[in-house]
Design a protein around this motif. Structure first.
Motif, PDB file in Angstrom:
ATOM      1  N   SER A 183      -7.831  -7.210  -2.246  1.00  0.00           N
ATOM      2  CA  SER A 183      -6.805  -6.918  -1.243  1.00  0.00           C
ATOM      3  C   SER A 183      -5.515  -6.427  -1.895  1.00  0.00           C
ATOM      4  CB  SER A 183      -6.527  -8.161  -0.401  1.00  0.00           C
ATOM      5  OG  SER A 183      -5.984  -9.208  -1.196  1.00  0.00           O
ATOM      6  N   THR A 184      -5.225  -6.907  -3.101  1.00  0.00           N
ATOM      7  CA  THR A 184      -4.003  -6.467  -3.775  1.00  0.00           C
ATOM      8  C   THR A 184      -4.086  -4.987  -4.143  1.00  0.00           C
ATOM      9  OG1 THR A 184      -4.976  -7.433  -5.778  1.00  0.00           O
ATOM     10  CG2 THR A 184      -3.274  -8.702  -4.653  1.00  0.00           C
ATOM     11  N   SER A 185      -5.253  -4.546  -4.617  1.00  0.00           N
ATOM     12  CA  SER A 185      -5.400  -3.119  -4.936  1.00  0.00           C
ATOM     13  C   SER A 185      -5.423  -2.288  -3.665  1.00  0.00           C
ATOM     14  CB  SER A 185      -6.665  -2.879  -5.757  1.00  0.00           C
ATOM     15  OG  SER A 185      -7.828  -3.239  -5.031  1.00  0.00           O
ATOM     16  N   GLY A 186      -6.031  -2.812  -2.595  1.00  0.00           N
ATOM     17  CA  GLY A 186      -6.035  -2.096  -1.322  1.00  0.00           C
ATOM     18  C   GLY A 186      -4.641  -1.926  -0.762  1.00  0.00           C
ATOM     19  N   LEU A 187      -3.834  -2.972  -0.858  1.00  0.00           N
ATOM     20  CA  LEU A 187      -2.460  -2.897  -0.359  1.00  0.00           C
ATOM     21  C   LEU A 187      -1.631  -1.939  -1.197  1.00  0.00           C
ATOM     22  CD1 LEU A 187      -0.297  -3.867   1.588  1.00  0.00           C
ATOM     23  CD2 LEU A 187       0.074  -5.851   0.084  1.00  0.00           C
ATOM     24  N   ALA A 188      -1.809  -1.977  -2.518  1.00  0.00           N
ATOM     25  CA  ALA A 188      -1.079  -1.053  -3.394  1.00  0.00           C
ATOM     26  C   ALA A 188      -1.436   0.394  -3.070  1.00  0.00           C
ATOM     27  CB  ALA A 188      -1.380  -1.368  -4.855  1.00  0.00           C
ATOM     28  N   GLY A 189      -2.735   0.646  -2.819  1.00  0.00           N
ATOM     29  CA  GLY A 189      -3.151   1.996  -2.464  1.00  0.00           C
ATOM     30  C   GLY A 189      -2.597   2.436  -1.134  1.00  0.00           C
ATOM     31  N   TYR A 190      -2.522   1.520  -0.197  1.00  0.00           N
ATOM     32  CA  TYR A 190      -1.951   1.817   1.129  1.00  0.00           C
ATOM     33  C   TYR A 190      -0.488   2.229   1.001  1.00  0.00           C
ATOM     34  CZ  TYR A 190      -0.693   0.846   6.058  1.00  0.00           C
ATOM     35  OH  TYR A 190      -0.246   0.919   7.350  1.00  0.00           O
ATOM     36  N   ILE A 191       0.257   1.476   0.240  1.00  0.00           N
ATOM     37  CA  ILE A 191       1.678   1.772   0.078  1.00  0.00           C
ATOM     38  C   ILE A 191       1.877   3.103  -0.648  1.00  0.00           C
ATOM     39  CG2 ILE A 191       3.785   0.988  -1.072  1.00  0.00           C
ATOM     40  CD1 ILE A 191       2.853  -1.889  -0.468  1.00  0.00           C
ATOM     41  N   THR A 193      -0.285   5.742  -0.729  1.00  0.00           N
ATOM     42  CA  THR A 193      -0.860   6.926  -0.076  1.00  0.00           C
ATOM     43  C   THR A 193      -0.578   7.017   1.408  1.00  0.00           C
ATOM     44  OG1 THR A 193      -2.944   5.816   0.449  1.00  0.00           O
ATOM     45  CG2 THR A 193      -2.768   6.854  -1.721  1.00  0.00           C
ATOM     46  N   GLN A 194      -0.109   5.917   2.016  1.00  0.00           N
ATOM     47  CA  GLN A 194       0.087   5.820   3.461  1.00  0.00           C
ATOM     48  C   GLN A 194      -1.232   5.866   4.226  1.00  0.00           C
ATOM     49  OE1 GLN A 194       3.009   8.696   4.753  1.00  0.00           O
ATOM     50  NE2 GLN A 194       4.289   8.338   2.975  1.00  0.00           N
ATOM     51  N   ILE A 195      -2.342   5.694   3.534  1.00  0.00           N
ATOM     52  CA  ILE A 195      -3.658   5.658   4.181  1.00  0.00           C
ATOM     53  C   ILE A 195      -4.138   4.208   4.189  1.00  0.00           C
ATOM     54  CG2 ILE A 195      -6.062   6.410   4.062  1.00  0.00           C
ATOM     55  CD1 ILE A 195      -5.081   8.926   2.629  1.00  0.00           C
ATOM     56  N   ILE A 196      -4.273   3.649   5.379  1.00  0.00           N
ATOM     57  CA  ILE A 196      -4.694   2.256   5.483  1.00  0.00           C
ATOM     58  C   ILE A 196      -6.121   2.119   4.967  1.00  0.00           C
ATOM     59  CG2 ILE A 196      -5.473   2.562   7.863  1.00  0.00           C
ATOM     60  CD1 ILE A 196      -4.551  -0.331   8.401  1.00  0.00           C
ATOM     61  N   PRO A 197      -6.401   1.095   4.171  1.00  0.00           N
ATOM     62  CA  PRO A 197      -7.733   0.959   3.595  1.00  0.00           C
ATOM     63  C   PRO A 197      -8.830   0.868   4.660  1.00  0.00           C
ATOM     64  CG  PRO A 197      -6.193  -0.508   2.492  1.00  0.00           C
ATOM     65  CD  PRO A 197      -5.476   0.055   3.680  1.00  0.00           C
ATOM     66  N   VAL A 198      -9.901   1.582   4.425  1.00  0.00           N
ATOM     67  CA  VAL A 198     -11.105   1.507   5.255  1.00  0.00           C
ATOM     68  C   VAL A 198     -12.107   0.631   4.514  1.00  0.00           C
ATOM     69  CG1 VAL A 198     -13.053   2.832   6.182  1.00  0.00           C
ATOM     70  CG2 VAL A 198     -10.716   3.732   6.354  1.00  0.00           C
ATOM     71  N   SER A 199     -12.720  -0.296   5.211  1.00  0.00           N
ATOM     72  CA  SER A 199     -13.634  -1.224   4.558  1.00  0.00           C
ATOM     73  C   SER A 199     -14.890  -0.518   4.078  1.00  0.00           C
ATOM     74  CB  SER A 199     -14.001  -2.361   5.516  1.00  0.00           C
ATOM     75  OG  SER A 199     -14.723  -1.874   6.620  1.00  0.00           O
ATOM     76  N   ASP A 200     -15.562  -1.142   3.120  1.00  0.00           N
ATOM     77  CA  ASP A 200     -16.825  -0.609   2.607  1.00  0.00           C
ATOM     78  C   ASP A 200     -17.981  -0.891   3.549  1.00  0.00           C
ATOM     79  OD1 ASP A 200     -16.340   0.398  -0.335  1.00  0.00           O
ATOM     80  OD2 ASP A 200     -15.180  -1.447  -0.114  1.00  0.00           O
ATOM     81  N   SER A 201     -17.866  -1.946   4.332  1.00  0.00           N
ATOM     82  CA  SER A 201     -18.949  -2.303   5.235  1.00  0.00           C
ATOM     83  C   SER A 201     -18.412  -3.167   6.360  1.00  0.00           C
ATOM     84  CB  SER A 201     -20.065  -3.052   4.491  1.00  0.00           C
ATOM     85  OG  SER A 201     -19.576  -4.241   3.911  1.00  0.00           O
ATOM     86  N   GLY A 202     -19.242  -3.310   7.384  1.00  0.00           N
ATOM     87  CA  GLY A 202     -19.002  -4.267   8.449  1.00  0.00           C
ATOM     88  C   GLY A 202     -20.073  -5.336   8.381  1.00  0.00           C
ATOM     89  N   LEU A 203     -19.688  -6.576   8.609  1.00  0.00           N
ATOM     90  CA  LEU A 203     -20.611  -7.697   8.464  1.00  0.00           C
ATOM     91  C   LEU A 203     -20.860  -8.379   9.796  1.00  0.00           C
ATOM     92  CD1 LEU A 203     -19.017  -9.414   5.318  1.00  0.00           C
ATOM     93  CD2 LEU A 203     -20.699  -7.547   5.357  1.00  0.00           C
ATOM     94  N   THR A 366       6.615  -0.278  19.280  1.00  0.00           N
ATOM     95  CA  THR A 366       5.988  -0.235  17.959  1.00  0.00           C
ATOM     96  C   THR A 366       5.900   1.209  17.495  1.00  0.00           C
ATOM     97  OG1 THR A 366       3.722  -0.046  18.785  1.00  0.00           O
ATOM     98  CG2 THR A 366       4.632  -2.260  18.563  1.00  0.00           C
ATOM     99  N   PHE A 367       6.190   1.402  16.222  1.00  0.00           N
ATOM    100  CA  PHE A 367       6.290   2.777  15.723  1.00  0.00           C
ATOM    101  C   PHE A 367       6.083   2.780  14.222  1.00  0.00           C
ATOM    102  CE2 PHE A 367       8.838   6.552  14.389  1.00  0.00           C
ATOM    103  CZ  PHE A 367       8.104   7.507  15.076  1.00  0.00           C
ATOM    104  N   MET A 368       5.442   3.850  13.723  1.00  0.00           N
ATOM    105  CA  MET A 368       5.292   4.051  12.280  1.00  0.00           C
ATOM    106  C   MET A 368       6.037   5.322  11.905  1.00  0.00           C
ATOM    107  SD  MET A 368       1.843   4.255   9.953  1.00  0.00           S
ATOM    108  CE  MET A 368       1.939   4.128   8.159  1.00  0.00           C
ATOM    109  N   PRO A 369       7.142   5.204  11.163  1.00  0.00           N
ATOM    110  CA  PRO A 369       7.915   6.398  10.809  1.00  0.00           C
ATOM    111  C   PRO A 369       7.105   7.362   9.942  1.00  0.00           C
ATOM    112  CG  PRO A 369       9.153   4.379  10.376  1.00  0.00           C
ATOM    113  CD  PRO A 369       7.745   3.975  10.653  1.00  0.00           C
ATOM    114  N   VAL A 370       7.363   8.625  10.106  1.00  0.00           N
ATOM    115  CA  VAL A 370       6.707   9.646   9.293  1.00  0.00           C
ATOM    116  C   VAL A 370       7.118   9.475   7.834  1.00  0.00           C
ATOM    117  CG1 VAL A 370       6.451  12.128   8.901  1.00  0.00           C
ATOM    118  CG2 VAL A 370       6.633  11.241  11.237  1.00  0.00           C
ATOM    119  N   ASP A 371       6.132   9.603   6.935  1.00  0.00           N
ATOM    120  CA  ASP A 371       6.351   9.544   5.490  1.00  0.00           C
ATOM    121  C   ASP A 371       6.774   8.157   4.991  1.00  0.00           C
ATOM    122  OD1 ASP A 371       5.731  12.244   5.280  1.00  0.00           O
ATOM    123  OD2 ASP A 371       7.808  12.856   5.599  1.00  0.00           O
ATOM    124  N   LEU A 372       6.554   7.142   5.808  1.00  0.00           N
ATOM    125  CA  LEU A 372       6.836   5.786   5.362  1.00  0.00           C
ATOM    126  C   LEU A 372       5.635   4.899   5.660  1.00  0.00           C
ATOM    127  CD1 LEU A 372      10.518   5.132   6.528  1.00  0.00           C
ATOM    128  CD2 LEU A 372       9.718   5.492   4.205  1.00  0.00           C
TER     129      LEU A 372
END
Length: 530
Positions: A183-191, A193-203, A366-372
């Motif tokens: 989760s730490t690497s996923g969160l770092a990647g999210y911050i 790239t601004q791309i929320i992590p997509v899971s590898d699978s659904g259980l 609720t809002f997500m600013p552009v480029d943030l």
């Protein structure tokens, strides 16, 4: 000697009475120990190190009976520095009284996390509450690493018991998203790239598959032809919602987030992170194997080529059927005119309580600013304070001016009704969750119907292509977290705190010495152990 019919009946009645009298009542207090450890886990066949309660994913089920008090000792034995080593536990949907708010488990709102080598014991009187709940880490997105488990509170006098024959460990179902990375690497990647992590699978029930991965055996749920089963479904995801159905079977909803409902028959439902439903399924089809479709919706699959929504499923297996997969196609469930979808606004509580007229009205945009990479409520992104809200309140900080704008803390007097309209400008679909209590859903997403007479009460409801309007009472003085249960949204700002009657808190809240030691100990930890 043969008994006469009347004596035989009397003997049978006496034996039933004796069995009733001799049945052991549950102990008033149940003691539970959870050791939080790092260990290998491979629910979809890919082995990684996770954050696990007692070494398992999900963690050990907590099973309780109405009226019990749970005493849950959590021992932090985490050692892996690639993930968060501190932790704190939240028991989703369990009501918390005001005088016990310090055991509520929300980091930097009602408590501080505790580091490796430390322990904390949560005392949770259940009172009259019953239903389907779960527990998970509330620190950052740590529970995506595996720290999540089920919590069921049974009602010996369930008013809906006449609708089903079986309600036990075998009928508790879970869906969850799963990542191969931490989760730490996923969160770092999210911050980054601004791309929320997509899971590898659904259980489904802690098993799943991913593209080009091993063919992990699907979890099978066993049923006996002719019997009626109360299934308790929990979405333990950090991000994903699931569209759930069972081939050729209907599902009669009788509970939403711990609230018993009038029976509502559907054949397909969408369940969002944090939500729970109970539904009755009658095993009235030919003996065989039937797909349980748990179609995962986890964002744009192009962002993770491992994800295949079709592979997220389980099997309903009748006793007597072959131990094999169904021979029918894998689908996402009924579509078009064949689909009878669960609509939240059609849920009616078994015990309807009209929604009180509001004393205060609050709007969340609720809002997500552009480029943030952040989410905002009313142009403010929630940033956890370094001193937890409850600590500040107990120190006498109870006015609006005592809280920074980024704490997103909204203050109301005690014993009032607050209406919150949540406007989802991006049509993202945020499952908003209120800690410690339920709210009335007076206008659900997807409808213009306003229902104040008998609206469903629950603790997680979804925004989307229509505004969501909820009401709640401030009868419990204290700071209560109100946030999106997509934790990747929550951790970058989509959260708030409802301050209910904060000037009353010091009169009723008297934390333990163990709680008072948490913050100084956490603040003294090196960053690698926080």
């Amino acid at each position: 000697m043969q008994l006469s019919p009347s004596l035989l009946l009397l003997a049978l009645l006496n034996s039933v009475h004796a069995a009733t009298v001799l049945a052991p009542a549950p102990e008033p207090t149940q003691f539970i120990t959870l050791d939080i450890v790092n260990g290998p886990v491979a629910p979809d066949g890919f082995t990684r190190i996770g954050v696990l309660a007692n070494g398992t994913f999900p963690g050990p089920p907590i099973v309780a009976t109405k009226g019990q008090t749970l005493v849950v000792k959590v021992n932090n034995k985490l050692t892996d520095n690639t993930m968060r080593r501190s932790t704190t536990m939240n028991f989703d949907g369990v009501f918390i009284d005001s005088d016990n708010v310090f055991n509520e488990g929300s980091p930097f709102v009602t408590t501080c996390p505790f580091g490796p080598g430390e322990s904390y014991t949560y005392t949770l009187p259940l009172g009259d509450q019953t239903g389907t709940f779960w527990y998970h880490s509330q620190l950052s997105v740590q529970y995506a690493d595996g720290l999540r488990g089920t919590l069921i509170v049974y009602d010996p006098d369930d008013p809906l018991a006449h609708l089903y024959d079986v309600d036990d460990a075998s009928t508790v179902l879970t869906v969850a998203d799963w990542w191969h990375n931490t989760s730490t690497s996923g969160l770092a990647g999210y911050i980054a790239t601004q791309i929320i992590p997509v899971s590898d699978s659904g259980l489904f029930n802690a098993r799943g598959r991913y593209n080009s991965g091993p063919e992990v055996e699907y979890a099978a749920v066993s049923v006996v032809k002719g019997k009626r089963y109360r299934f308790r479904l929990i979405n333990m995801s950090a991000r994903a919602n699931f569209v759930v159905s069972i081939d050729n079977h209907t599902m009669t909803i009788i509970e939403a987030d711990g609230v018993a409902t009038e029976p509502n028959e559907v054949n397909i439902l969408t369940i969002y992170p944090g939500q729970r439903y109970s539904f009755v399924v009658t095993a009235n089809k030919a003996v065989g194997n039937y797909w349980i479709n748990a179609f995962i919706n986890s964002g744009n699959a192009a962002h993770n080529l491992n994800l295949n929504s079709t592979l997220s499923r389980g099997i309903l297996r009748y006793v007597g059927a072959q131990d094999e997969e169904p021979q029918t196609p894998m689908t996402a469930g009924p579509t078009g005119p064949d689909a009878v979808m669960l609509n939240e606004w059609e849920l009616v509580p078994l015990d309807p309580i009209p929604a009180p007229e509001p004393d205060f009205n609050l709007t969340f945009n609720t809002f997500m600013p552009v480029d943030l990479t952040e989410w905002e409520i009313n142009n403010s992104s929630y940033i956890p304070p370094t001193v937890p809200t409850l600590v500040k309140v107990l120190q006498g900080e109870t006015q609006q001016s005592d809280f920074n704008k980024t704490e997103n803390t909204f203050l109301f007097p005690a014993n009032k009704t607050v209406q919150v309209e949540i406007i989802d400008a991006t049509n993202e679909g945020h499952p908003f969750h209120l800690h410690g209590m339920n709210f009335w859903v007076v206008k659900a997403n997807g409808t213009d119907i306003i229902n104040t007479v008998n609206p469903i009460r629950r603790d997680v409801s979804i925004t989307g292509n229509g505004n969501l309007t909820v009401r709640f009472r401030t009868d419990k003085p204290g700071p209560w977290f109100f946030h999106c249960h997509i934790f990747y949204h929550f951790v970058v700002g989509l959260g708030s705190v409802i301050g209910a009657g904060l000037d009353e808190v010091a009169k009723t809240v008297h934390p333990t010495e163990a709680w008072e030691r948490l913050c100084p100990a956490y603040d003294a930890l090196p960053p690698s152990e926080q």
